[in-house]
Design a protein around this motif. Structure first.
Motif, PDB file in Angstrom:
ATOM      1  N   GLU A  96       0.832  -1.214   0.000  1.00  0.00           N
ATOM      2  CA  GLU A  96       0.000   0.000   0.000  1.00  0.00           C
ATOM      3  C   GLU A  96       0.864   1.261   0.000  1.00  0.00           C
ATOM      4  O   GLU A  96       0.603   2.204  -0.758  1.00  0.00           O
ATOM      5  CB  GLU A  96      -0.925  -0.001   1.218  1.00  0.00           C
ATOM      6  CG  GLU A  96      -1.925   1.141   1.209  1.00  0.00           C
ATOM      7  CD  GLU A  96      -2.921   1.022   2.356  1.00  0.00           C
ATOM      8  OE1 GLU A  96      -3.177   2.068   2.982  1.00  0.00           O
ATOM      9  OE2 GLU A  96      -3.412  -0.081   2.619  1.00  0.00           O
ATOM     10  N   GLU A  97       1.894   1.270   0.820  1.00  0.00           N
ATOM     11  CA  GLU A  97       2.780   2.436   0.863  1.00  0.00           C
ATOM     12  C   GLU A  97       3.582   2.572  -0.429  1.00  0.00           C
ATOM     13  O   GLU A  97       3.794   3.684  -0.917  1.00  0.00           O
ATOM     14  CB  GLU A  97       3.724   2.349   2.064  1.00  0.00           C
ATOM     15  CG  GLU A  97       4.471   3.641   2.310  1.00  0.00           C
ATOM     16  CD  GLU A  97       5.266   3.634   3.605  1.00  0.00           C
ATOM     17  OE1 GLU A  97       6.134   4.507   3.733  1.00  0.00           O
ATOM     18  OE2 GLU A  97       5.022   2.760   4.467  1.00  0.00           O
ATOM     19  N   LEU A  98       3.995   1.453  -1.000  1.00  0.00           N
ATOM     20  CA  LEU A  98       4.701   1.495  -2.289  1.00  0.00           C
ATOM     21  C   LEU A  98       3.796   2.068  -3.375  1.00  0.00           C
ATOM     22  O   LEU A  98       4.234   2.876  -4.206  1.00  0.00           O
ATOM     23  CB  LEU A  98       5.182   0.093  -2.685  1.00  0.00           C
ATOM     24  CG  LEU A  98       6.238  -0.542  -1.785  1.00  0.00           C
ATOM     25  CD1 LEU A  98       6.443  -1.995  -2.169  1.00  0.00           C
ATOM     26  CD2 LEU A  98       7.541   0.232  -1.832  1.00  0.00           C
ATOM     27  N   GLN A  99       2.538   1.673  -3.349  1.00  0.00           N
ATOM     28  CA  GLN A  99       1.579   2.197  -4.323  1.00  0.00           C
ATOM     29  C   GLN A  99       1.395   3.696  -4.144  1.00  0.00           C
ATOM     30  O   GLN A  99       1.293   4.441  -5.115  1.00  0.00           O
ATOM     31  CB  GLN A  99       0.240   1.479  -4.204  1.00  0.00           C
ATOM     32  CG  GLN A  99      -0.764   1.882  -5.267  1.00  0.00           C
ATOM     33  CD  GLN A  99      -0.306   1.520  -6.665  1.00  0.00           C
ATOM     34  OE1 GLN A  99      -0.016   0.364  -6.930  1.00  0.00           O
ATOM     35  NE2 GLN A  99      -0.231   2.488  -7.566  1.00  0.00           N
ATOM     36  N   GLU A 100       1.371   4.149  -2.890  1.00  0.00           N
ATOM     37  CA  GLU A 100       1.258   5.582  -2.623  1.00  0.00           C
ATOM     38  C   GLU A 100       2.437   6.344  -3.220  1.00  0.00           C
ATOM     39  O   GLU A 100       2.275   7.427  -3.778  1.00  0.00           O
ATOM     40  CB  GLU A 100       1.175   5.843  -1.121  1.00  0.00           C
ATOM     41  CG  GLU A 100      -0.133   5.431  -0.498  1.00  0.00           C
ATOM     42  CD  GLU A 100      -0.127   5.545   1.017  1.00  0.00           C
ATOM     43  OE1 GLU A 100       0.927   5.867   1.608  1.00  0.00           O
ATOM     44  OE2 GLU A 100      -1.185   5.305   1.620  1.00  0.00           O
TER      45      GLU A 100
END
Length: 59
Positions: free
Chosen positions: A43-47
């Protein structure tokens, strides 16, 4: 700032510095890969990827 992309055709313009764009994308990809290897979640990588795309130089 030079016009890098043609919004209608979604193509790089003739004035764009292709090497600079390639280094930009490579740097982003390597940075995200390092973060992933360090245990950052999907999720953080996608952000991070979304933020990079928002800063992409559009006309």
């Amino acid at each position: 700032m030079m016009k890098l992309l043609c919004a209608e055709a979604r193509k790089v313009t003739a004035e764009a510095d292709a090497r600079l764009l390639a280094r930009y994308v490579t740097t982003l990809a390597f940075g995200i890969a390092v973060q992933a290897a360090s245990g950052v979640g999907r999720e953080e990588l996608q952000e991070m990827a979304d933020a990079a795309l928002r800063s992409w130089p559009l006309p």
